[in-house]
Motif scaffolding. Structure first.
Motif, PDB file in Angstrom:
ATOM      1  N   VAL A 263      12.925  82.943  -8.994  1.00 20.41           N
ATOM      2  CA  VAL A 263      11.986  82.456  -8.493  1.00 20.41           C
ATOM      3  C   VAL A 263      11.358  81.719  -9.341  1.00 20.41           C
ATOM      4  CG1 VAL A 263       9.884  82.676  -7.054  1.00 20.41           C
ATOM      5  CG2 VAL A 263      11.859  84.003  -6.427  1.00 20.41           C
ATOM      6  N   GLY A 264      10.686  82.389 -10.777  1.00 24.99           N
ATOM      7  CA  GLY A 264      10.025  81.770 -11.665  1.00 24.99           C
ATOM      8  C   GLY A 264      10.491  80.322 -12.197  1.00 24.99           C
ATOM      9  N   MET A 265      11.963  80.137 -12.597  1.00 28.32           N
ATOM     10  CA  MET A 265      12.365  79.135 -13.149  1.00 28.32           C
ATOM     11  C   MET A 265      12.587  77.870 -12.024  1.00 28.32           C
ATOM     12  SD  MET A 265      12.517  79.598 -16.302  1.00 28.32           S
ATOM     13  CE  MET A 265      13.232  77.678 -16.604  1.00 28.32           C
ATOM     14  N   PRO A 266      12.756  78.246 -11.081  1.00 24.32           N
ATOM     15  CA  PRO A 266      12.844  77.019  -9.953  1.00 24.32           C
ATOM     16  C   PRO A 266      11.503  76.466 -10.031  1.00 24.32           C
ATOM     17  CG  PRO A 266      14.401  78.850  -9.146  1.00 24.32           C
ATOM     18  CD  PRO A 266      13.557  79.461 -10.428  1.00 24.32           C
ATOM     19  N   LEU A 267      10.444  77.216  -9.841  1.00 23.96           N
ATOM     20  CA  LEU A 267       9.315  76.944  -9.716  1.00 23.96           C
ATOM     21  C   LEU A 267       8.703  75.958 -10.984  1.00 23.96           C
ATOM     22  CD1 LEU A 267       7.109  79.953  -8.378  1.00 23.96           C
ATOM     23  CD2 LEU A 267       7.430  77.733  -7.099  1.00 23.96           C
ATOM     24  N   PHE A 268       9.116  76.499 -12.269  1.00 28.15           N
ATOM     25  CA  PHE A 268       9.011  75.618 -13.368  1.00 28.15           C
ATOM     26  C   PHE A 268       9.831  74.288 -13.429  1.00 28.15           C
ATOM     27  CE2 PHE A 268       8.802  74.655 -17.993  1.00 28.15           C
ATOM     28  CZ  PHE A 268       7.360  74.427 -18.077  1.00 28.15           C
ATOM     29  N   ILE A 269      10.928  74.399 -12.908  1.00 26.72           N
ATOM     30  CA  ILE A 269      11.732  73.084 -12.613  1.00 26.72           C
ATOM     31  C   ILE A 269      11.154  71.891 -11.828  1.00 26.72           C
ATOM     32  CG2 ILE A 269      13.699  72.120 -11.328  1.00 26.72           C
ATOM     33  CD1 ILE A 269      14.499  73.339 -13.935  1.00 26.72           C
ATOM     34  N   ILE A 270      10.233  72.495 -10.897  1.00 22.16           N
ATOM     35  CA  ILE A 270       9.375  71.419 -10.144  1.00 22.16           C
ATOM     36  C   ILE A 270       8.922  70.339 -10.841  1.00 22.16           C
ATOM     37  CG2 ILE A 270       7.421  71.089  -8.491  1.00 22.16           C
ATOM     38  CD1 ILE A 270       8.456  73.344  -7.081  1.00 22.16           C
ATOM     39  N   PRO A 271       7.906  70.551 -11.997  1.00 18.98           N
ATOM     40  CA  PRO A 271       7.294  69.638 -12.803  1.00 18.98           C
ATOM     41  C   PRO A 271       8.307  68.468 -13.403  1.00 18.98           C
ATOM     42  CG  PRO A 271       6.059  71.737 -12.890  1.00 18.98           C
ATOM     43  CD  PRO A 271       7.247  71.867 -12.255  1.00 18.98           C
ATOM     44  N   LEU A 272       9.606  69.233 -13.840  1.00 24.16           N
ATOM     45  CA  LEU A 272      10.679  68.292 -14.420  1.00 24.16           C
ATOM     46  C   LEU A 272      11.042  67.368 -13.821  1.00 24.16           C
ATOM     47  CD1 LEU A 272      13.442  69.950 -16.698  1.00 24.16           C
ATOM     48  CD2 LEU A 272      13.982  68.243 -14.893  1.00 24.16           C
ATOM     49  N   TYR A 273      11.074  67.683 -12.137  1.00 25.90           N
ATOM     50  CA  TYR A 273      11.736  66.402 -11.359  1.00 25.90           C
ATOM     51  C   TYR A 273      10.522  65.825 -10.602  1.00 25.90           C
ATOM     52  CZ  TYR A 273      16.403  68.147 -11.562  1.00 25.90           C
ATOM     53  OH  TYR A 273      17.786  68.520 -11.840  1.00 25.90           O
ATOM     54  N   ALA A 274       9.329  66.289 -10.682  1.00 21.67           N
ATOM     55  CA  ALA A 274       8.214  65.803  -9.857  1.00 21.67           C
ATOM     56  C   ALA A 274       7.753  64.651 -10.896  1.00 21.67           C
ATOM     57  CB  ALA A 274       7.004  66.691  -9.493  1.00 21.67           C
ATOM     58  N   PHE A 275       7.313  64.980 -12.024  1.00 20.91           N
ATOM     59  CA  PHE A 275       6.891  63.705 -12.719  1.00 20.91           C
ATOM     60  C   PHE A 275       7.788  62.719 -13.004  1.00 20.91           C
ATOM     61  CE2 PHE A 275       3.447  66.688 -14.488  1.00 20.91           C
ATOM     62  CZ  PHE A 275       2.486  65.802 -14.829  1.00 20.91           C
ATOM     63  N   PRO A 276       8.842  62.736 -13.206  1.00 18.35           N
ATOM     64  CA  PRO A 276       9.827  61.545 -13.359  1.00 18.35           C
ATOM     65  C   PRO A 276       9.851  60.748 -12.025  1.00 18.35           C
ATOM     66  CG  PRO A 276      10.842  63.137 -14.558  1.00 18.35           C
ATOM     67  CD  PRO A 276       9.728  63.822 -13.792  1.00 18.35           C
ATOM     68  N   ALA A 277       9.693  61.528 -11.046  1.00 14.54           N
ATOM     69  CA  ALA A 277      10.051  60.923  -9.690  1.00 14.54           C
ATOM     70  C   ALA A 277       8.746  60.219  -9.303  1.00 14.54           C
ATOM     71  CB  ALA A 277      10.332  62.061  -8.446  1.00 14.54           C
ATOM     72  N   TRP A 278       7.555  60.510  -9.703  1.00 15.08           N
ATOM     73  CA  TRP A 278       6.435  59.969  -8.982  1.00 15.08           C
ATOM     74  C   TRP A 278       5.562  59.417 -10.088  1.00 15.08           C
ATOM     75  CZ3 TRP A 278       5.976  58.455  -4.559  1.00 15.08           C
ATOM     76  CH2 TRP A 278       6.518  59.131  -3.474  1.00 15.08           C
ATOM     77  N   MET A 279       5.628  59.710 -11.425  1.00 15.49           N
ATOM     78  CA  MET A 279       4.686  59.327 -12.283  1.00 15.49           C
ATOM     79  C   MET A 279       4.798  57.626 -12.522  1.00 15.49           C
ATOM     80  SD  MET A 279       2.509  60.380 -14.377  1.00 15.49           S
ATOM     81  CE  MET A 279       1.125  59.337 -14.994  1.00 15.49           C
ATOM     82  N   PRO A 280       6.032  57.035 -12.658  1.00 14.02           N
ATOM     83  CA  PRO A 280       5.961  55.528 -12.477  1.00 14.02           C
ATOM     84  C   PRO A 280       5.014  54.886 -11.326  1.00 14.02           C
ATOM     85  CG  PRO A 280       8.099  56.389 -12.838  1.00 14.02           C
ATOM     86  CD  PRO A 280       7.321  57.594 -12.428  1.00 14.02           C
ATOM     87  N   THR A 281       5.185  55.588 -10.397  1.00 12.66           N
ATOM     88  CA  THR A 281       4.352  55.065  -8.914  1.00 12.66           C
ATOM     89  C   THR A 281       2.891  55.227  -9.396  1.00 12.66           C
ATOM     90  OG1 THR A 281       6.387  55.561  -7.498  1.00 12.66           O
ATOM     91  CG2 THR A 281       3.785  55.425  -6.339  1.00 12.66           C
ATOM     92  N   VAL A 282       2.574  56.644 -10.177  1.00 11.42           N
ATOM     93  CA  VAL A 282       1.275  56.739 -10.296  1.00 11.42           C
ATOM     94  C   VAL A 282       0.682  55.745 -11.064  1.00 11.42           C
ATOM     95  CG1 VAL A 282      -0.280  58.277 -11.313  1.00 11.42           C
ATOM     96  CG2 VAL A 282       1.389  59.316 -10.042  1.00 11.42           C
ATOM     97  N   LEU A 283       1.587  55.267 -12.079  1.00 11.40           N
ATOM     98  CA  LEU A 283       0.810  54.458 -13.027  1.00 11.40           C
ATOM     99  C   LEU A 283       0.857  52.989 -12.411  1.00 11.40           C
ATOM    100  CD1 LEU A 283       2.922  55.374 -16.169  1.00 11.40           C
ATOM    101  CD2 LEU A 283       0.515  55.771 -15.562  1.00 11.40           C
ATOM    102  N   ILE A 284       2.072  52.856 -11.645  1.00 14.69           N
ATOM    103  CA  ILE A 284       1.807  51.340 -10.959  1.00 14.69           C
ATOM    104  C   ILE A 284       0.618  51.272 -10.088  1.00 14.69           C
ATOM    105  CG2 ILE A 284       3.092  49.974  -9.348  1.00 14.69           C
ATOM    106  CD1 ILE A 284       5.688  50.630 -10.575  1.00 14.69           C
ATOM    107  N   ARG A 285       0.510  52.150  -9.051  1.00 17.96           N
ATOM    108  CA  ARG A 285      -0.549  52.202  -8.014  1.00 17.96           C
ATOM    109  C   ARG A 285      -1.819  52.255  -8.476  1.00 17.96           C
ATOM    110  NH1 ARG A 285       1.783  56.183  -3.359  1.00 17.96           N
ATOM    111  NH2 ARG A 285       3.876  54.763  -2.963  1.00 17.96           N
ATOM    112  N   LYS A 286      -2.030  53.226  -9.662  1.00 18.19           N
ATOM    113  CA  LYS A 286      -3.406  53.495 -10.085  1.00 18.19           C
ATOM    114  C   LYS A 286      -4.182  52.430 -10.947  1.00 18.19           C
ATOM    115  CE  LYS A 286      -6.333  57.488 -11.274  1.00 18.19           C
ATOM    116  NZ  LYS A 286      -6.487  58.945 -11.599  1.00 18.19           N
ATOM    117  N   PHE A 287      -3.305  51.667 -11.746  1.00 15.22           N
ATOM    118  CA  PHE A 287      -3.816  51.251 -12.914  1.00 15.22           C
ATOM    119  C   PHE A 287      -3.077  49.734 -12.850  1.00 15.22           C
ATOM    120  CE2 PHE A 287      -3.299  55.637 -14.606  1.00 15.22           C
ATOM    121  CZ  PHE A 287      -4.823  55.761 -14.559  1.00 15.22           C
ATOM    122  N   GLY A 288      -2.445  49.430 -11.703  1.00  8.64           N
ATOM    123  CA  GLY A 288      -2.083  48.103 -11.552  1.00  8.64           C
ATOM    124  C   GLY A 288      -1.037  47.503 -12.560  1.00  8.64           C
TER     125      GLY A 288
END
Length: 457
Positions: A263-288
């Motif tokens: 249970v613990g390691m799959p929970l820690f895997i979530i940031p590993l996939y969530a950051f690359p999946a959405w961080m580009p969009t965060v930088l594009i939407r929030k900072f233009g």
């Protein structure tokens, strides 16, 4: 001997089952390292093909009129459902048939699927193409792991795997870098059409071209000679195969470790996939910032920090071990999970592009650091004759959490809690902080039993 000492000794000792056969293996030859080179390229290419979508969220969403939730299904469910379904199928074929044939077929198929994403004219066509990519990529792990183990003597297998395991970090970075460069070229007009296909939108062109290198890698594998299969320890060492009842007894006896670890390691895997999946969009939407700029800059950061972090992790674990923590493999994962909580939340208050970029870069270091160590920890305390099952369970749970759930959790919060796509950064921060806090809880619970397992071994 400590856990890390056993890992290091494994590199210097031949396999227990058959020393003479091990010494006769052609490990270290040009042919064996050519195999590793091609397989590492394939692993890298697989992550390029699965993650290039993360840079194309904006234009795809606009063209098909999607919300973040439906788009996240392309990142997660479309790929992962097929991956999970086909993994045991390809695993069985790799066990009884030609592993080289499985690899050539699978790599060619997922490459065609990636290019087909660029030909999609509707959401469901794109969903179907992503489903095909996910199903075909399921061929790589079972066939590659098996063929590597037979191509090298046992003392060299860890070294071979350490090179091969660079693939995800290289691929994740290159997907953003070259995706960004291709997107810039297409949007600038220097790339706009292909022979026979005519005019293509920039995001379609990126997908189509991203799939082409895999065809070349499949052709390169044609020159690999598949090594002979070596007998397993149970065949030559006189030890019996563990029955299902014995395996269940081991899981029950050490459920304090296995239950919390799974249970613990799959929970820690979530940031590993969530950051690359959405961080580009965060930088594009929030900072233009343009997608091309984000792709190149964030891609370089992910490639460098992820690769260096996974390579440095054994030295970090050894430093912790010298402090008297023989459970250092799992301790490093626990400390990284603890640190990820405030780092994720800091994204909410990032007021400029470079602050948010620095947080994402630091996160890449943290979520990459324990990945190889946690897998090693599982191997070190699991009986040899049930390691395959224990590992397959681990791969399954982290795949579901990382590939299927991580992108969608972020999108659901954005669409149905905030109702504002500009707050995707807040959704990402909350998702990763909560997941890391959960990982901290379960990994801390796993540590006492893990120490007892080390002592028992």
């Amino acid at each position: 001997m400590t856990a890390l000492g056993q890992i290091r000794a494994a590199e210097d000792q031949p396999a227990h089952s058959d020393t003479r056969a091990d010494e006769q293996q052609p490990g270290g030859t040009a042919a064996a390292w050519y195999l590793i080179f091609v397989l590492t390229l394939a692993y890298t290419c697989s992550f390029v093909d699965r993650q290039v979508l993360n840079l194309l969220v904006g234009p795809i969403k606009a063209d098909f009129g999607l919300d973040d939730t439906r788009l996240s299904l392309l990142q997660g469910l479309a790929f992962t459902s097929a991956y999970i379904i086909m993994s045991p199928v390809f695993g069985r074929i790799a066990d009884v048939g030609s592993r080289k044939g499985v690899l050539v077929f699978g790599i060619a198929l997922w490459s065609i699927g990636t290019s087909a994403c660029g030909l999609a004219r509707s959401y469901w066509q794109l969903f179907a193409a992503r489903f095909g990519v996910g199903g075909a990529e399921a061929c790589l792990t079972p066939a590659a792991w098996s063929i590597i183990a037979d191509a090298f003597p046992a003392r060299m297998i860890p070294r071979a795997f350490s090179v091969y395991m660079m693939g995800p970090y290289l691929g994740g970075g290159l997907a953003l870098i070259f995706g960004g460069l291709l997107l810039q070229g297409a949007q600038g007009g220097s790339l706009s059409a292909l022979p026979l296909l005519g005019a293509m939108k920039p995001w379609q062109l990126v997908f189509f071209l991203a799939g082409l290198p895999g065809i070349l890698i499949a052709l390169m594998l044609m020159f690999v000679k598949e090594p002979a299969r070596r007998a397993a320890a149970t065949a030559s060492g006189g030890t019996h195969r563990m029955s299902p009842a014995e395996i269940r007894a081991i899981f029950r006896r050490w459920r304090g470790f296995y239950g919390n670890f799974y249970v613990g390691m799959p929970l820690f895997i979530i940031p590993l996939y969530a950051f690359p999946a959405w961080m580009p969009t965060v930088l594009i939407r929030k900072f233009g910032v343009s997608a091309g700029q984000v792709g190149v800059q964030y891609g370089i950061a992910v490639l460098i920090t992820g690769s260096l972090s996974v390579l440095a992790s054994p030295w970090v674990a050894r430093a912790v071990e010298r402090m008297g923590r023989r459970d250092s493999l799992l301790v490093v994962a626990l400390v990284a999970a603890v640190a990820m909580v405030p780092l994720s939340l800091a994204l909410i208050w990032a007021s400029d592009y470079w602050t948010a970029f620095a947080i994402a870069t630091a996160a890449s270091v943290l979520y990459s650091l324990p990945q190889a160590l946690s897998s090693s920890a599982l191997q070190m305390v699991t009986p040899n004759r049930m390691r395959g099952l224990a590992s397959s369970i681990y791969v399954f749970v982290v795949s579901v959490a990382g590939l299927a759930l991580a992108p969608t959790f972020v999108a659901l919060i954005t669409d149905h809690v905030f109702g504002d796509e500009r707050r995707v950064g807040d959704s990402l921060a909350i998702t990763c902080a909560v997941a890391a806090a959960g990982a901290t809880f379960f990994l801390a619970r796993a540590l006492p039993t893990y120490r007892r397992m080390l002592d028992a071994g």
